[in-house]
Design a protein around this motif. Structure first.
Motif, short mmCIF file in Angstrom:
data_model
loop_
_atom_site.label_atom_id
_atom_site.label_comp_id
_atom_site.label_asym_id
_atom_site.label_seq_id
_atom_site.Cartn_x
_atom_site.Cartn_y
_atom_site.Cartn_z
N ALA A 163 40.22 44.77 38.20
CA ALA A 163 39.03 45.62 38.03
C ALA A 163 39.09 46.77 39.01
O ALA A 163 39.39 46.56 40.20
CB ALA A 163 37.76 44.80 38.27
N PHE A 164 38.79 47.97 38.51
CA PHE A 164 38.89 49.16 39.38
C PHE A 164 37.76 50.15 39.09
O PHE A 164 37.74 51.24 39.65
CB PHE A 164 40.26 49.83 39.24
CG PHE A 164 40.70 50.00 37.82
CD1 PHE A 164 41.36 48.99 37.17
CD2 PHE A 164 40.44 51.18 37.13
CE1 PHE A 164 41.76 49.13 35.83
CE2 PHE A 164 40.83 51.33 35.81
CZ PHE A 164 41.49 50.30 35.16
N ASP A 165 36.84 49.75 38.24
CA ASP A 165 35.65 50.56 37.98
C ASP A 165 34.61 49.66 37.33
O ASP A 165 34.81 48.43 37.27
CB ASP A 165 35.99 51.80 37.11
CG ASP A 165 36.63 51.44 35.78
OD1 ASP A 165 36.55 50.26 35.35
OD2 ASP A 165 37.21 52.35 35.16
N ILE A 166 33.49 50.22 36.88
CA ILE A 166 32.44 49.36 36.33
C ILE A 166 32.88 48.71 35.02
O ILE A 166 32.67 47.52 34.80
CB ILE A 166 31.14 50.17 36.11
CG1 ILE A 166 30.63 50.71 37.46
CG2 ILE A 166 30.08 49.33 35.43
CD1 ILE A 166 29.39 51.60 37.35
N ALA A 167 33.52 49.48 34.17
CA ALA A 167 33.92 48.95 32.86
C ALA A 167 34.90 47.79 33.02
O ALA A 167 34.75 46.74 32.39
CB ALA A 167 34.54 50.06 32.02
N SER A 168 35.90 47.96 33.87
CA SER A 168 36.89 46.89 34.02
C SER A 168 36.31 45.73 34.83
O SER A 168 36.73 44.58 34.65
CB SER A 168 38.17 47.43 34.67
OG SER A 168 37.89 48.13 35.85
N ALA A 169 35.35 46.00 35.71
CA ALA A 169 34.69 44.90 36.43
C ALA A 169 33.92 44.04 35.44
O ALA A 169 33.93 42.80 35.53
CB ALA A 169 33.76 45.45 37.51
N GLN A 170 33.28 44.69 34.48
CA GLN A 170 32.56 43.92 33.46
C GLN A 170 33.54 43.08 32.64
O GLN A 170 33.28 41.91 32.34
CB GLN A 170 31.78 44.87 32.55
CG GLN A 170 30.92 44.17 31.51
CD GLN A 170 29.84 43.32 32.17
OE1 GLN A 170 29.06 43.81 32.96
NE2 GLN A 170 29.83 42.03 31.86
N SER A 171 34.68 43.67 32.30
CA SER A 171 35.70 42.91 31.55
C SER A 171 36.18 41.71 32.34
O SER A 171 36.42 40.63 31.77
CB SER A 171 36.89 43.82 31.23
OG SER A 171 36.49 44.92 30.43
N ALA A 172 36.32 41.87 33.65
CA ALA A 172 36.78 40.75 34.48
C ALA A 172 35.74 39.63 34.51
O ALA A 172 36.08 38.45 34.38
CB ALA A 172 37.09 41.25 35.90
N ASP A 195 33.52 39.05 32.26
CA ASP A 195 33.51 38.44 30.93
C ASP A 195 34.69 37.49 30.73
O ASP A 195 34.55 36.43 30.12
CB ASP A 195 33.55 39.53 29.85
CG ASP A 195 32.26 40.35 29.83
OD1 ASP A 195 31.27 39.95 30.46
OD2 ASP A 195 32.27 41.42 29.19
N ALA A 196 35.83 37.89 31.25
CA ALA A 196 37.03 37.06 31.07
C ALA A 196 36.85 35.69 31.70
O ALA A 196 37.43 34.69 31.25
CB ALA A 196 38.25 37.76 31.68
N LEU A 197 36.02 35.62 32.76
CA LEU A 197 35.78 34.34 33.44
C LEU A 197 34.52 33.66 32.92
O LEU A 197 34.05 32.69 33.52
CB LEU A 197 35.63 34.58 34.95
CG LEU A 197 36.86 35.14 35.67
CD1 LEU A 197 36.50 35.44 37.12
CD2 LEU A 197 38.02 34.15 35.60
N GLY A 198 33.97 34.18 31.83
CA GLY A 198 32.76 33.57 31.29
C GLY A 198 31.56 33.69 32.21
O GLY A 198 30.62 32.93 32.13
N GLY A 199 31.65 34.63 33.13
CA GLY A 199 30.49 34.88 33.98
C GLY A 199 30.28 33.85 35.07
O GLY A 199 29.21 33.80 35.68
N ARG A 200 31.30 33.06 35.40
CA ARG A 200 31.08 32.02 36.41
C ARG A 200 30.72 32.64 37.76
O ARG A 200 31.24 33.66 38.16
CB ARG A 200 32.27 31.08 36.51
CG ARG A 200 33.53 31.68 37.06
CD ARG A 200 34.70 30.72 36.92
NE ARG A 200 34.51 29.56 37.79
CZ ARG A 200 35.37 28.55 37.85
NH1 ARG A 200 36.45 28.53 37.06
NH2 ARG A 200 35.15 27.54 38.67
N LYS A 201 29.84 31.95 38.45
CA LYS A 201 29.22 32.53 39.63
C LYS A 201 30.09 32.47 40.88
O LYS A 201 29.76 33.12 41.89
CB LYS A 201 27.88 31.84 39.91
CG LYS A 201 26.80 32.26 38.91
CD LYS A 201 26.44 33.73 39.12
CE LYS A 201 25.31 34.17 38.18
NZ LYS A 201 25.03 35.60 38.33
N ALA A 202 31.15 31.71 40.86
CA ALA A 202 32.04 31.69 42.03
C ALA A 202 32.69 33.05 42.24
O ALA A 202 33.16 33.36 43.33
CB ALA A 202 33.12 30.63 41.85
#
Lengths: 338, 338, 338, 338, 338, 338
Positions: F190-199, F201-208
């Motif tokens: 992740a290197f910006d907001i869009a890719s941070a969101q993708s990251a 999402d890829a983890l299913g939003g886990r809070k760790a």
């Protein structure tokens, strides 16, 4: 190209429609947005005379023009407003009546219901959907700056009043299958994105209610007019093309207007002929493309410094040069097509 | 350096004055601008108790502080306003009374006259001129956007109402040799340069009436706050140092505020601790020097995002670093002095 | 006026050349820049069939068009790249072969040599010089941000690889008297002024190698695209007119693109139809005049939001209105001529 | 539309007027502003030959063109200047004479008087008022930066010299009923708003003296060219439409010009063909409308980088698209017309 | 930190040096740049009295201060200028003499030679190099705007005059091993980057001649003051820290100054106390670091609106907070150091 | 005030921790963010030696400092990266091993798991939560510009690889009750907001998994760093205060960096000491207040032009002057408090 370019007839109500239509053709437009005042579109006649809508449409069609929208700004304004003498000058006598505020508001509400019914009749004559656009008025506009302190309850009461008065009107719109587009504008229940959201929420999000998008009321306030399109993409029921200028440097009268007239050099902002103000219409066209808006681009022409016929012609040319058909597919791919 | 830096006590009226003064000393100020509410400065007491002003001054002097101004924003507001329930929360019970609008306005006018008298008494105790600053209210603020069309006559009537109500008050100011400085501000009869000029004109330019200059109400509107000083140089009776932020990009709620609260991230503008907003205080200091203003620089501290004690201290430091003594003579000459 | 305006055919390779040429005429162009893919210009055929170039030229000439350039972006890209599956989709089967990276690179290099030879043949048919433009690929593009720390040696190795692979190709260009213009572009050995200088230096400054100037790849990066012309004035072998938009405010995906597609509203930048982006073409025309560039202005049209036929026509008109003939002499003098 | 668009012939004095007029027609102009040099308008001939003015007018009228102004920039310059060899190249031999400075100044003053007389004769031929525009020179231009320190007395002496030399000239203008418009410009007695005010004051505000407004000399200096129109609204006797570019970023030679030529890339500013510089002509047109200026918009075309014929044609088109007729009445009212 | 911060004494020549030095210590400076006027540094005395330099140095050293530079702005100005009465007020009587221009220029030239000799003597007393900075005058400054047309030959003659007059002076500088730094400034032979390059070229690039860098004379002109440092890195012999303000909006008097005084509100630009103008000193410090400049940062304090003692103290603090020691090595590497 | 200000020790790993801590105290910080390299925090030792964490904490506590975070940027980078020789220089020998890419990635993943375990042990010693921050690497960074065309599937595969490698690591974080904050940064998944969101999402939003917010990597890219805080308010696990400069004008090397080093004047952007770059920290503090962030503000100091000890001290002072305690309640209300 992509969309018909129409002229909103509200600023030309001193001219009979037939005479105006000849000018509209000469200016280069594809059609008109009919004001429900002057002799342009008479809701009472449309209710009374079963041929009225058909006759109006014949007159328009004969000139080679189209129509997609009728406008009820003046009567709509009276539905929620705190009525005073200013309203007398914008309302038909039968709606003003004796001027008792609640009576005026109620008669105005009935007239807007009839406007929905008339739109349906016009739609049947024309053969496609006709939308109604206009104002709503507001009982809380005067609370625009929060001093003496305004409580959240006072604001909530204003939105509730709006919902109470407009829900019965929108029921008629639903019955007729017609949509209402509020022109988000100072003095209305909604005048920016935040208040537009509050208005939508107050109505529980019902789909009969949407917006007549007009960027000229947002730019000088500091409101993000491109974001408006993205946020309310499925409620953009009609589009006004109107430009506004605001100064790159501070002036003697600011956004609140200093109680001085449009056209005064001391003002920070003023409406201008399309292409001569600050609105970035390129971004608007792209945003409209992104939400799939296919309706007319309706020029509401207003410039206190320019002859209106000169302006209406240049505005039409401006919009036609600006508008474009969206791409069929993404472009990068094409580079490598073989 | 050049001018005393004071703290306006209006935002601290929940604290008893004595307790507040200790903080004021600790924050680093040279004095206070006393609010005529809370227990800070009580006009009724000053009228009743011949020692009241002397005692207030003793309390202030003992802390090593000074005072040059008292402030009647809340009562002043009621003089011209269209009174509604909001005013009840900002007025003392004896002025609100039964809340009949005209009665409230008249009682407020009498109180402002007494404020002039009290200022004279305080001046005698302190040994130098004391000025009164505050609001005026306005019967035409709600006409801020001209739709339905507002006629020039409606605006003129508002200024006439202002003159009719304030001229008798200003007669008392003249009798007492005290000056009144209106804080030009939305919701008042004057809120920018153009309307300030109209207010001065409505009063025939009488000298008892001038301004409590506060740039924070101009910047976000697009009003030229440095020009204000040059235009009204001989009527700048007091100066508020207050900062305001406005966004470099458009937001969801613009200058009209979207009926949402201060501190909401969707707003285009908000008040901020001094040095953290957009006001160019350097140009203000130079303009004040050019008109020879020698009075206090009074910090009106307001920032909905910051702890007020943190802010009041940093604001004092900010103003002291900014202010400077004007030059005795021009500088180029010095280069060649021998 | 001053220079022919051509359309680069690369984005239209899905259409047979003959069909495309009719459109090109209708859009208003003076000629084409032929892509070496689709059926537009086939290097293998040009090598095999001695009449191929003559026939292509006849077809173009018959439409009243001209040609000055052929383009080998896709094959050129493979010469230095770290080959992976992406390349399979942009290369002809005979160059991809079995996809072994070094084999692909070598076959691509041979094809570029043949492109020089084909350009010479086309030049003979047309009767004036034909230039080849395109990409080079790069073995070090993936090191674009220096973390984990990239050593100068790693960068130097990339430029050495570039020189080793392109010097033999450029020898053929020299033999044929043809010039190669690299389109400076992300993913290539050069993508800004600094890296373009490094590429020139790596080749010892040999004149067979220059640039296909295209401002659209510089502006959004923060690279001075006017300075590029002045710095490499004698190596501007061809010019692409292509516009790009970048946002005045920050977005969700920045210059690196957020791994999202062109046309996504979250992007900071995107290619746009000429005149609808941020490139200042006025300064480009003046800089091209200052270096005496007389070649074509070739429109590379790309806009993911617009119908390409609409765009190609408006782009042609835009460039023709913009371009102008330089002055014969300086102007001040004329004022006093007698 | 609203106003005739003319071409100032000063930059075309190498062409005989008749030949130039054919081009002027072809470029699309409505008329010419005649330079009093080249063979365009010869003051001596006009004094000697009673038919000269009639003949000039016949030639112009035959082409379908008009004339409202004659220009005496070169001779006017010599009236106040410290004369040196530069003036020899811009003056007719009989005015240069033996080049003794005071003699040159006196002969130039007489020639400007004759120019007023000639304007009157031309006016009689044409049938409407003809104005004279031009320069004045200045004995204090070289004191432009105040080092070694310049005293106020030195500046005052310069304005007195100006008044002493021009008052007798303006007496002749008054006698003939002709107006003189100084083109405010570096090297003249007035070169910005402040010095223009000083010049007006030096002449006691006499109405024979006004301005040939030209924004191109103000913009790059940081002078408010729109404010100039508002401040001197009743002295705008003629208008030059001329554009100028200044760089958004600092350069190697600044406003003072670095002793390098126009057209050099190191300069901060340069004249440009209309529409290709930084002047905001929209605001100029609105300001001219606000003062009721009805005279010609005269293109003074100068761009050291562009072919002048290309430029003169595009400039004419630019001005015609820009100019517009003012509104008859304010617009808001129209919305509610019934 | 990295470099001594000194005060240029030129603007304080009304005070005896000893008295001034006490203030300099109190303001917080590390040393002084001595003006060769007032009683600060007397070149004649230094030539006559073998102990003069030693005594001056003892006085400075006793206060804990240093000295690296002496300044001859006033006498230097007379070397190339067209002499008039203004010069009388800035020159010592023995140099003005009878005021015959060529005599003044020659006597000034001799005095600058002696200034080099005196600098050498002061250097011996102090124990390190002392540089001389100042002006040169110019015979062509009055040609600053090219009308009437200025020929290249006229400009060349000005530079030749400069070289003819300064080469013999610089021969003495070379003999004494002293360097001369011209403060590039309007009214001098060099006033921007382009003219500075011309001056260097006129002297054949000899190393005795360099610059006293002062950004305040560049910024308001639109000259790139950071580029100046990079371009002339090996000729930056001394640095003035002086700030200047220029307006973000146009004014009544522009860069040429409207023949009005510093401090007038109508001006576009004015000198300001450090940190209160527009100069970006951060970029200057970084550029000075990049060229390895190790000399003093000398505050030339000038602000027509501020008390000079207030200003001199705040300026010293500003420079000390700004300046910093360059890094030993690059930083990215450190991240991974283990 | 409100939050501890810490120094990230990663750029100081050449110094032993004990020696560094003395400097940290002297610079004025409240604590440290410990790098897991150098001798600052050794994960292996923490696993082996049960007293290691207690001893580290004793050393820190004795200096009067605190610790809230440990950092695993270098090892974290290797988890997803395409491993090459660059990684050898940043990894401990036991993780590099024989350098086989998949082996390196797996050993790095195990080390990050141990880092979570070590953080838990340190937390027990310190008595409050310790978070881990660092990098993730990315298998798709090299696809940053989409040419040759990158398919959505290739991007998706990169995020899937990220999830496959980090989910097992995050399981350990969950077991230990520790949170991981990715520093969003070029070369990472992740290197910006869009890719941070993708990251996310890829983890299913886990809070760790959350973020180590650092604005310096966003600003120069054109990414909205204030919006980042609002969008990911509940995942801001740690905050880096680091400044970056980007040029107001285009340069020779743009955002992609031209393969040239930090500190090169040709670059468009560079890291800078806090307060000397372009980041608007005021808006960041307000946004952090709005999300209720209470953790440390950790200075990651990097400036290739400045001595690091000078910088670390000024950065600490800068952050302390900037940070402030949020307001208890809204402010408007206070005005009327009585």
């Amino acid at each position: 190209m992509a969309r018909p370019v129409t002229l909103f007839t509200g600023q030309w109500a001193d001219l009979p429609l037939e005479q105006l239509l000849d000018k509209v053709v000469e200016f280069g437009y594809d059609g008109v947005e009919l004001a429900c005042w002057g002799d342009h579109f008479d809701v009472s006649e449309a209710m009374k005379d079963p041929n009225y809508c058909k006759n109006r449409w014949e007159m328009i069609k004969k000139k080679g023009l189209g129509v997609w929208t009728i406008s009820t700004h003046l009567v709509g304004q009276a539905v929620c407003d705190n009525i005073d003498l200013r309203h007398k000058s914008i309302l038909p006598p039968q709606i003003w009546g004796n001027g008792d505020p609640e009576g005026v508001r109620k008669r105005a509400a009935e007239e807007v219901k009839n406007t929905a019914r008339a739109a349906k009749r016009l739609a049947e004559a024309v053969g496609h959907e006709i939308r109604v656009v206009g104002f709503t008025g507001s009982s809380i506009w005067h609370l625009v700056y929060s001093f003496p302190p305004v409580t959240p309850e006072m604001i909530d009461a204003g939105y509730k009043d709006f919902a109470d008065r407009w829900n019965p009107i929108l029921d008629v719109f639903d019955e007729e299958g017609v949509k209402y587009g509020l022109e988000v504008h100072p003095t209305e229940i909604a005048f920016d994105i935040a208040s537009a959201q509050s208005a939508v929420d107050a109505l529980g999000g019902r789909k009969a209610f949407g917006f007549n998008y007009d960027p000229s009321h947002f730019g000088y306030q500091g409101v993000d007019y491109v974001e408006f399109i993205k946020k309310f993409g499925d409620r953009i029921y009609h589009v006004h093309m109107k430009d506004v200028y605001w100064s790159p440097v501070p002036k003697q009268a600011g956004v609140f207007g200093g109680h001085i007239s449009f056209g005064d050099f001391r003002r920070y902002w003023d409406f201008r002929s399309l292409g001569r103000g600050n609105i970035d219409f390129e971004e608007i066209i792209r945003a409209l493309n992104s939400i799939g808006y296919q309706g007319p681009l309706s020029v509401e022409w207003e410039d206190s410094g320019m002859d209106r016929e000169h302006g209406a012609a240049e505005a039409c040319e401006f919009v036609k040069a600006l508008d474009f058909t969206p791409a069929a597919g993404a472009f990068d791919a094409a580079f490598a097509r073989e």
